[in-house]
Design an enzyme around this catalytic site. Structure first.
Site, mmCIF file in Angstrom:
data_model
loop_
_atom_site.group_PDB
_atom_site.id
_atom_site.type_symbol
_atom_site.label_atom_id
_atom_site.label_comp_id
_atom_site.label_asym_id
_atom_site.label_seq_id
_atom_site.Cartn_x
_atom_site.Cartn_y
_atom_site.Cartn_z
ATOM 1 N N LYS A 116 0.627 -1.064 0.061
ATOM 2 C CA LYS A 116 0.590 -0.182 0.095
ATOM 3 C C LYS A 116 0.958 1.664 -0.226
ATOM 4 O O LYS A 116 0.532 2.027 -0.633
ATOM 5 C CB LYS A 116 -1.255 0.702 1.765
ATOM 6 C CG LYS A 116 -1.731 -1.415 0.334
ATOM 7 C CD LYS A 116 -3.276 -0.970 1.899
ATOM 8 C CE LYS A 116 -4.530 -1.827 2.264
ATOM 9 N NZ LYS A 116 -3.810 -3.343 2.053
ATOM 10 N N GLU A 200 -3.221 7.164 7.866
ATOM 11 C CA GLU A 200 -4.584 7.440 7.345
ATOM 12 C C GLU A 200 -4.985 8.769 8.430
ATOM 13 O O GLU A 200 -5.405 7.968 9.365
ATOM 14 C CB GLU A 200 -5.194 6.483 6.226
ATOM 15 C CG GLU A 200 -4.178 6.049 5.440
ATOM 16 C CD GLU A 200 -5.087 5.313 4.245
ATOM 17 O OE1 GLU A 200 -6.335 5.008 4.188
ATOM 18 O OE2 GLU A 200 -4.533 4.496 3.608
ATOM 19 N N HIS A 235 -15.546 -3.799 7.884
ATOM 20 C CA HIS A 235 -14.700 -3.656 6.014
ATOM 21 C C HIS A 235 -15.164 -5.230 5.302
ATOM 22 O O HIS A 235 -14.323 -5.254 4.217
ATOM 23 C CB HIS A 235 -13.184 -3.817 6.770
ATOM 24 C CG HIS A 235 -13.151 -3.202 7.661
ATOM 25 N ND1 HIS A 235 -12.961 -1.332 7.843
ATOM 26 C CD2 HIS A 235 -12.301 -3.282 9.012
ATOM 27 C CE1 HIS A 235 -11.949 -0.796 8.607
ATOM 28 N NE2 HIS A 235 -12.363 -1.761 9.822
ATOM 29 N N ARG A 297 -6.991 -7.540 -10.004
ATOM 30 C CA ARG A 297 -7.918 -9.159 -10.106
ATOM 31 C C ARG A 297 -8.860 -8.782 -10.719
ATOM 32 O O ARG A 297 -9.887 -7.882 -10.622
ATOM 33 C CB ARG A 297 -7.366 -10.066 -8.853
ATOM 34 C CG ARG A 297 -8.095 -9.641 -7.840
ATOM 35 C CD ARG A 297 -8.325 -10.539 -6.451
ATOM 36 N NE ARG A 297 -8.399 -9.892 -5.340
ATOM 37 C CZ ARG A 297 -9.612 -9.032 -4.938
ATOM 38 N NH1 ARG A 297 -10.909 -9.464 -5.906
ATOM 39 N NH2 ARG A 297 -9.470 -9.061 -3.388
#
Length: 620
Positions: A116, A200, A235, A297
């Site tokens: 990330k 974040e 999530h 994907r």
């Protein structure tokens, strides 16, 4: 053009790929573990190869076995589906090195987007907006805490190598940061072998948006518009839709253009998804939407994009992998109507969404919807893999019409004895905020029991069940002195018990010989409830009654903390069950005495097994 294809996956996505390949005249090869020997994808493929024991780490995650199966069967190409090895760059390279075609992006693209922090740095270079945060190499707790303080709370700590909702912690204040960091690092190290994190800004009114992109080997990259995946639980996506509610043409142009730039920045080939987080507190504005990550994907929710564009994304994957250019250019793609997808899982919302595995003795899926599934009646939900039963996909001219069709689909679901989230999905479809488009990722958590607890069974239905059950067993217990009518059948008070152990006393019951059954399962609004006659505890049937502690799923007893005759208090731990690689503590529902104990340490139990019975301390 590829002539033979091995699908390195299982379940519904394997069946989905087989269907398109068959339509294209491509020979298909399935792989399967011990648990999947009789699975639907194995029977639907032209050929199948056994690759090992049931655990994924010994079968579906062993790249050498997959490649050996391809060589054994003469497959030209390997399609990874999603999950398992689909985003493993080393496996993709091994497939290519073996002289096979990899139906997916090149390994360098997977690596570029796999971490990330590196992916965000690349996106910044490409002019793609990213969430405010810290991506630095200094991973000392002091530096991470200082960066979090500078960003401003709440913040989100995320594993650099994370995915699938794992390795993420929301931290509300500076006082919580140290504990949240340690917890996130432990989970990151355990799940991904990499304890590094990034920080974040946590968006207070977040929407989860994503854009489907597609590239070919001729330098073309297009987008197929956005999807909204904001309805989530811990999530994990629950309902996805396309297009996104409240999306303006200007914002759509901006976010889709950013997604194309992101794909071009890594020379992307094949199907991919650029995920964004949006601050929707002031609607969907381009300057408040930021890049989050890329999935290299095909996505679970790809059918909603197919429904609004008329494109078969699996067909595009096979064409591009064969060296063909994209079948359509950007100006040939448009949005038609509205589509939604609900994930039907084998889980019990009323018990905290505990997985529910076992045989599918009864399985009815809606006929008026597109259904993607890898199971069928008579099969089973295995404890070794993701407990998805099916994806329910609908398409309509408008969003409200699509929601109504999805509600119809969820309420038509009938599954037993495995528990499902179908009723929960139906209640989501009726939620006023969801229907109006006022969605964000916290909606499900805010609603709580409104969504997870099923409605009570109608009294008339319980009355009919009692009449049928008592007719099947004239020796059943009932309240003496109920009386009878001259020239009529006796009328009784009958007690019946459902699968949760709850006893229902039904008055004024007349036996109904036409409906005599020993056990009855009712299906309504996606819910399933099974009933049988209740007998006083200790009789031959030993049915569970109030105070009975039932196993919530199949598993192994790893600890028994009480003995028969012990006095216990409400909330006291009684038994610990190990299931689905997790430990579950079963506790006393009220103060009382252990009247009976059938659980034994080390024993295997099935779902619904009575483990302990507690007699109330104030029982008469």
């Amino acid at each position: 053009m590829i002539q033979s294809l091995l699908i390195a996956n299982r379940g519904e996505i394997a069946c989905r790929i087989i269907r398109t390949a068959r339509h294209m005249g491509v020979r298909t090869i399935a792989v399967y573990s011990d648990a999947d020997a009789g699975a639907l994808h194995v029977r639907e493929a032209d050929e199948a190869v056994h690759i090992g024991p049931s655990p994924a780490r010994e079968s579906y995650l062993v790249g050498d076995k997959i490649i050996a199966a391809a060589r054994q069967t003469g497959a030209e190409a390997i399609h990874p589906g999603y999950g398992f090895l689909s985003e493993n760059a080393d496996f993709a390279q091994s497939v290519i090195d073996a002289g096979l075609i990899w139906v997916g992006p090149n390994p360098d693209s997977i690596r570029a987007m796999g971490l990330k922090d590196a992916a965000k740095a690349r996106m910044i270079e490409a002019g793609v907006p990213v969430t405010p945060g810290y991506l630095g190499e200094d991973q000392s707790p002091e530096r991470l805490r200082a960066e979090a303080d500078a960003i401003g709370y709440p913040v989100l700590i995320k594993a650099v190598a994370g995915g699938g909702g794992k390795g993420m912690r929301r931290v509300e204040s500076a006082a919580e940061f140290a504990d949240g960091l340690l917890s996130c690092q432990r989970e990151a190290a355990s799940s991904f072998g990499d304890a590094r994190v990034l920080i974040e800004k946590y968006i207070l009114s977040p929407r989860h948006l994503e854009v489907q992109v597609f590239g070919d080997t001729h330098g073309n990259v297009v987008h197929l518009f956005e999807r909204d995946c904001s309805l989530q639980r811990r999530h994990q996506k629950v309902i996805e839709e396309a297009p996104a509610p409240g999306m303006t043409p200007a914002t759509r142009d901006a976010i889709c253009a950013a997604a194309v730039r992101a794909a071009k920045a890594v020379d992307y080939v094949g199907a991919g998804t650029i995920e964004f987080i949006a601050d929707a507190s002031e609607g969907l504005r381009a300057d408040r939407i930021w890049f989050m990550e890329m999935n290299t994907r095909l996505q679970v929710e790809h059918p909603v994009t197919e429904e609004i564009t008329g494109v078969d994304l699996v067909e595009w994957q096979l064409l591009v992998a064969s060296g063909e250019p994209l079948p359509r250019q950007q100006n040939e793609l448009s949005i038609n109507g509205w589509a939604m997808e609900a994930r039907l899982y084998a889980e019990n919302p009323s018990t905290g969404f505990l997985p529910s595995t076992g045989p599918l003795d009864h399985l009815v899926l809606p006929e008026e919807a597109r259904v993607e599934t890898g199971v069928e009646q008579g099969g089973a939900v295995s404890p070794f893999y993701d407990p998805m039963i099916a994806k329910l996909i609908v398409h309509a001219a408008t969003r409200v019409a699509a929601i109504d069709r999805l509600w119809d689909a969820t309420t038509d679901v009938e599954v037993w004895p495995v528990q499902t989230n179908a009723g929960f999905l139906g209640r989501l479809c009726s939620d006023p905020d969801f229907r109006s488009g006022a969605v964000d990722t916290g909606l499900i958590a805010r609603r709580g029991d409104e969504l997870t607890q099923p409605p009570e069974t109608e009294p008339a239905a319980l009355h009919a069940v009692a009449a049928a059950l008592v007719s099947a067993d004239e020796g059943a217990p009932w309240t003496a002195g109920s009386g009878f009518r001259l020239n009529g059948a006796a009328r009784r008070t009958v007690r019946i018990v459902d699968q949760t152990g709850t006893v229902h006393a039904i008055d004024d019951v007349t036996p109904d010989d036409d409906l005599a059954e020993d056990e009855i399962t009712l299906f309504a609004l996606g819910e399933a409830r099974s009933y049988r006659l209740w007998r006083p505890y200790g009789t031959a049937s030993g049915a569970a009654a109030d105070g009975a502690i039932l196993s919530p799923m199949p598993g192994r007893i790893i600890a028994v903390d009480v003995a028969a005759g012990d006095v216990v208090t409400k909330g006291q731990k009684l038994v610990t069950l190990e299931a689905m690689k997790m430990e579950h503590s079963l506790t006393a529902p009220f103060d009382g005495t252990v009247a009976d104990l059938s659980a034994a340490s080390g024993g295997q139990v099935s779902e619904g097994t009575v483990l302990v019975r507690i007699a109330r301390s104030d029982a008469a």
